[in-house]
Enzyme design. Structure first.
Site, mmCIF file in Angstrom:
data_model
loop_
_atom_site.group_PDB
_atom_site.id
_atom_site.type_symbol
_atom_site.label_atom_id
_atom_site.label_comp_id
_atom_site.label_asym_id
_atom_site.label_seq_id
_atom_site.Cartn_x
_atom_site.Cartn_y
_atom_site.Cartn_z
ATOM 1 N N ASP A 26 -0.086 1.951 -2.252
ATOM 2 C CA ASP A 26 0.818 2.136 -1.031
ATOM 3 C C ASP A 26 2.305 2.488 -1.786
ATOM 4 O O ASP A 26 2.654 2.296 -3.154
ATOM 5 C CB ASP A 26 1.096 0.994 -0.632
ATOM 6 N N HIS A 43 2.188 12.147 -2.552
ATOM 7 C CA HIS A 43 0.850 12.124 -2.684
ATOM 8 C C HIS A 43 0.068 12.749 -3.729
ATOM 9 O O HIS A 43 -0.677 12.423 -4.367
ATOM 10 C CB HIS A 43 0.215 12.547 -1.441
ATOM 11 N N LEU A 137 -17.874 3.099 -15.120
ATOM 12 C CA LEU A 137 -17.143 2.568 -14.000
ATOM 13 C C LEU A 137 -17.483 3.196 -12.500
ATOM 14 O O LEU A 137 -17.609 4.098 -12.374
ATOM 15 C CB LEU A 137 -15.803 2.955 -14.119
HETATM 16 C C1 FPP Z 1 0.301 5.356 0.433
HETATM 17 O O1 FPP Z 1 1.335 5.830 0.367
HETATM 18 C C2 FPP Z 1 -1.034 6.283 0.138
HETATM 19 C C3 FPP Z 1 -1.712 6.803 0.900
HETATM 20 C C4 FPP Z 1 -1.723 7.129 2.109
HETATM 21 C C5 FPP Z 1 -3.221 7.177 0.229
HETATM 22 C C6 FPP Z 1 -3.315 8.566 -0.360
HETATM 23 C C7 FPP Z 1 -3.477 8.317 -1.770
HETATM 24 C C8 FPP Z 1 -3.443 9.244 -2.579
HETATM 25 C C9 FPP Z 1 -2.901 10.443 -2.217
HETATM 26 C C10 FPP Z 1 -3.716 8.972 -3.949
HETATM 27 C C11 FPP Z 1 -5.025 9.911 -4.465
HETATM 28 C C12 FPP Z 1 -6.295 9.461 -4.005
HETATM 29 C C13 FPP Z 1 -7.326 10.177 -4.077
HETATM 30 C C14 FPP Z 1 -8.647 9.632 -3.360
HETATM 31 C C15 FPP Z 1 -7.422 11.448 -4.731
HETATM 32 P P1 FPP Z 1 2.285 6.058 1.650
HETATM 33 O O2 FPP Z 1 2.433 7.442 2.143
HETATM 34 O O3 FPP Z 1 1.598 4.891 2.804
HETATM 35 O O4 FPP Z 1 3.778 5.522 1.171
HETATM 36 P P2 FPP Z 1 4.987 4.925 1.879
HETATM 37 O O5 FPP Z 1 4.389 3.565 2.634
HETATM 38 O O6 FPP Z 1 6.031 4.726 1.137
HETATM 39 O O7 FPP Z 1 5.239 5.913 3.304
#
Ligand code: FPP
Length: 246
Positions: A26, A43, A137
């Site tokens: 997060d 992201h 893993l």
């Molecule tokens: C949270 O940040 C993250 C996500 C919505 C998940 C997405 C994860 C990634 C892109 C990392 C890589 C993953 C893969 C599988 C390649 P948020 O947008 O909720 O953050 P905020 O709460 O600060 O808005």
């Protein structure tokens, strides 16, 4: 060629290594906002960090890493953000999967692929097939995943298989979840200071140690993972029992 930055040596020999680490990644959006960047940059930084954390898990001999990549609720984000996230997932599956394969990572998917773009579905299936014999893993990617939906899915399958009330046990129930055959998570990490479980592994994490940390996901590095393992070792896991006699 760019020289790799020298890594600090982190000694874990005195600690119990959790077999299964689960992470709610997060804070990508807030990481970007703090830098005056668009959310997509957060992201992208999150995806780069995932690569580092996977390598750290291999280094620390963690056997299973489960990450919350996209929840069933995340479809409600603005369309441009959802599209951006799908682009990142597709790129990782196209390009980075070979490096993950070389590191011995075996990819599993937790969730429901129906309703996901068919091209992306195909990339997920190909990546799973490519890495299926690896054993360094297990990387469970929770994508279009929700804990309650997973439980409903399991119940439907059990009913379809004719499991009777009398024969149903926790072991049988677990074997119908997406994590069938895998041990439960020992620790659930949530980055960015949030204190919610957000429908993540709600059955499997019943006895997991919960580890919230202030670090935004792109900043949750190898050293932060090390700190989480040290904190895990300071917890007394009782599984509902009384403390050990002194
Ligand atoms: C949270 O940040 C993250 C996500 C919505 C998940 C997405 C994860 C990634 C892109 C990392 C890589 C993953 C893969 C599988 C390649 P948020 O947008 O909720 O953050 P905020 O709460 O600060 O808005």
């Amino acid at each position: 060629m760019m020289a790799r930055p020298k890594q600090q040596s982190l000694d874990l020999s005195a600690y119990t290594i959790p077999t299964h680490v689960a992470i709610i990644m997060d804070g990508n959006g807030r990481w970007a906002k703090r830098r005056g960047l668009p959310r997509q940059a957060g992201h992208r930084a999150g995806a780069e960090n995932l690569r580092r954390i996977i390598s750290a898990c291999v280094e620390f001999d963690i056997k299973i890493l489960t990450i919350y990549a996209f929840s069933t609720e995340n479809w409600g984000r603005p369309e441009s953000e959802v599209r951006g996230l799908m682009k990142i997932f597709a790129r990782v599956l196209d390009q980075e999967i070979y490096d993950l394969d070389a590191q011995g990572v075996c990819l599993h998917h937790l969730g429901d692929l129906t309703g996901v773009d068919p091209t992306l579905q195909e990339k997920v299936r190909r990546a799973i097939e490519l890495t299926k014999n690896n054993n360094k893993l297990i990387l469970n990617v929770a994508f279009n995943y929700g804990g309650r939906a997973e439980i409903l899915h399991a119940v439907r399958e059990m009913l379809a298989d004719g499991i009777t009330p009398g024969e149903l046990t926790e072991e049988i129930f677990s074997s119908y979840l997406f994590t069938a055959g895998l041990p439960d998570p020992d620790i659930v990490v949530r980055t960015s200071g949030e204190l919610r479980i957000s429908n993540f592994l709600i059955w499997q994490a019943a006895y997991a140690e919960y580890y919230p940390t202030q670090a935004y996901w792109p900043d949750f590095d190898r050293e932060e993972l090390y700190k989480a393992i040290v904190a895990f070792n300071q917890r007394e896991r009782r599984f509902g029992l009384v403390p050990d006699e002194e």
